[in-house]
Design a protein around this motif. Structure first.
Motif, short mmCIF file in Angstrom:
data_model
loop_
_atom_site.label_atom_id
_atom_site.label_comp_id
_atom_site.label_asym_id
_atom_site.label_seq_id
_atom_site.Cartn_x
_atom_site.Cartn_y
_atom_site.Cartn_z
N GLY A 157 40.95 15.01 4.76
CA GLY A 157 40.99 15.24 3.32
C GLY A 157 41.65 16.56 2.95
N ASP A 158 41.79 17.48 3.91
CA ASP A 158 42.47 18.74 3.62
C ASP A 158 43.95 18.49 3.36
OD1 ASP A 158 40.11 20.13 4.09
OD2 ASP A 158 40.72 20.90 6.05
N ILE A 159 44.51 19.26 2.46
CA ILE A 159 45.95 19.24 2.22
C ILE A 159 46.53 20.51 2.84
CG2 ILE A 159 47.79 19.27 0.46
CD1 ILE A 159 46.20 16.62 0.63
N VAL A 160 47.59 20.35 3.61
CA VAL A 160 48.26 21.46 4.26
C VAL A 160 49.74 21.39 3.95
CG1 VAL A 160 46.56 21.66 6.13
CG2 VAL A 160 48.53 20.17 6.41
N TYR A 161 50.45 22.43 4.29
CA TYR A 161 51.89 22.49 4.05
C TYR A 161 52.59 22.73 5.38
CZ TYR A 161 50.32 22.73 -0.70
OH TYR A 161 49.71 22.42 -1.89
N ASN B 279 43.76 28.49 15.00
CA ASN B 279 42.31 28.40 15.16
C ASN B 279 41.56 28.03 13.88
OD1 ASN B 279 42.53 29.05 17.88
ND2 ASN B 279 42.51 31.22 17.44
N LYS B 280 42.23 27.51 12.90
CA LYS B 280 41.55 27.06 11.68
C LYS B 280 41.05 25.66 11.94
CE LYS B 280 42.16 26.47 6.70
NZ LYS B 280 40.94 25.80 6.54
N ILE B 281 39.85 25.40 11.46
CA ILE B 281 39.28 24.07 11.62
C ILE B 281 39.62 23.26 10.38
CG2 ILE B 281 37.16 22.76 11.86
CD1 ILE B 281 36.00 25.16 13.36
N PRO C 196 49.49 13.53 15.55
CA PRO C 196 48.24 14.12 16.05
C PRO C 196 48.23 15.63 15.81
CG PRO C 196 49.21 12.68 17.70
CD PRO C 196 50.21 12.83 16.60
N LEU C 197 47.11 16.16 15.34
CA LEU C 197 47.00 17.61 15.15
C LEU C 197 46.98 18.29 16.50
CD1 LEU C 197 44.46 18.31 12.27
CD2 LEU C 197 46.92 18.41 12.24
N SER C 198 47.75 19.34 16.61
CA SER C 198 47.79 20.13 17.85
C SER C 198 48.16 21.56 17.49
CB SER C 198 48.82 19.55 18.83
OG SER C 198 50.13 19.84 18.39
N ASN C 199 48.01 22.44 18.45
CA ASN C 199 48.38 23.84 18.24
C ASN C 199 49.88 24.03 18.16
OD1 ASN C 199 45.77 24.78 18.10
ND2 ASN C 199 45.62 25.05 20.31
N GLU C 200 50.65 22.98 18.42
CA GLU C 200 52.10 23.06 18.33
C GLU C 200 52.60 22.92 16.90
OE1 GLU C 200 53.78 20.28 21.06
OE2 GLU C 200 52.69 21.13 22.76
N LEU C 201 51.74 22.51 15.98
CA LEU C 201 52.13 22.35 14.58
C LEU C 201 51.85 23.64 13.82
CD1 LEU C 201 50.59 18.84 13.82
CD2 LEU C 201 53.00 19.37 14.19
N ALA C 202 52.80 24.06 13.02
CA ALA C 202 52.60 25.21 12.14
C ALA C 202 52.14 24.67 10.79
CB ALA C 202 53.88 26.01 12.01
N LEU C 203 50.86 24.83 10.52
CA LEU C 203 50.29 24.34 9.27
C LEU C 203 49.91 25.53 8.40
CD1 LEU C 203 47.85 21.63 10.69
CD2 LEU C 203 50.23 21.35 9.96
N TYR C 204 50.11 25.39 7.12
CA TYR C 204 49.79 26.45 6.17
C TYR C 204 48.81 25.91 5.15
CZ TYR C 204 53.80 28.41 8.48
OH TYR C 204 54.65 28.86 9.44
N SER C 205 47.80 26.71 4.83
CA SER C 205 46.74 26.26 3.93
C SER C 205 47.15 26.26 2.47
CB SER C 205 45.50 27.15 4.03
OG SER C 205 45.25 27.57 5.30
N SER C 206 48.16 27.04 2.13
CA SER C 206 48.57 27.10 0.73
C SER C 206 50.09 27.03 0.64
CB SER C 206 48.07 28.38 0.07
OG SER C 206 48.79 29.50 0.57
N GLN C 207 50.55 26.64 -0.53
CA GLN C 207 51.98 26.58 -0.77
C GLN C 207 52.58 27.99 -0.70
OE1 GLN C 207 53.01 24.47 -4.31
NE2 GLN C 207 55.12 25.18 -4.28
N GLU C 208 51.85 28.98 -1.21
CA GLU C 208 52.33 30.36 -1.19
C GLU C 208 52.51 30.86 0.24
OE1 GLU C 208 50.74 34.80 -2.34
OE2 GLU C 208 50.08 33.12 -3.58
#
Length: 82
Positions: free
Chosen positions: A9-13, A3-5, A52-64
């Motif tokens: 330009g955002d970088i994700v991991y 549920n993160k918007i 395409p961005l979807s809820n099936e992708l596990a994205l992380y906002s930081s490397q940690e």
């Protein structure tokens, strides 16, 4: 996506599996970009490919955060850490 918007330009991991060696997963930085195929949509740009961005992708906002998840799912092995 938890549920993160995200914005272009955002970088994700993400965890990325080598297509030639499926039993190897690495943490990879990727960019959130405007989807060239869907007007107004967002995509993940990784290795010259749009996903395409979807809820099936596990994205992380930081490397940690990605490293913690990697260690949880794959064990405390630093091989996958950036």
């Amino acid at each position: 996506m938890e549920n993160k918007i995200y914005q272009a330009g955002d970088i994700v991991y993400v965890f990325y599996r080598n297509p030639h060696t499926q039993d190897v997963a690495n943490i990879q930085a990727a960019a959130v970009v405007n989807n060239p195929e869907i007007t107004g949509g967002l995509a993940l740009f990784l290795y010259e490919t749009y996903y395409p961005l979807s809820n099936e992708l596990a994205l992380y906002s930081s490397q940690e955060e990605a490293n913690q998840a990697y260690n949880y799912y794959y064990g405390n092995d630093s091989e996958g850490v950036l």
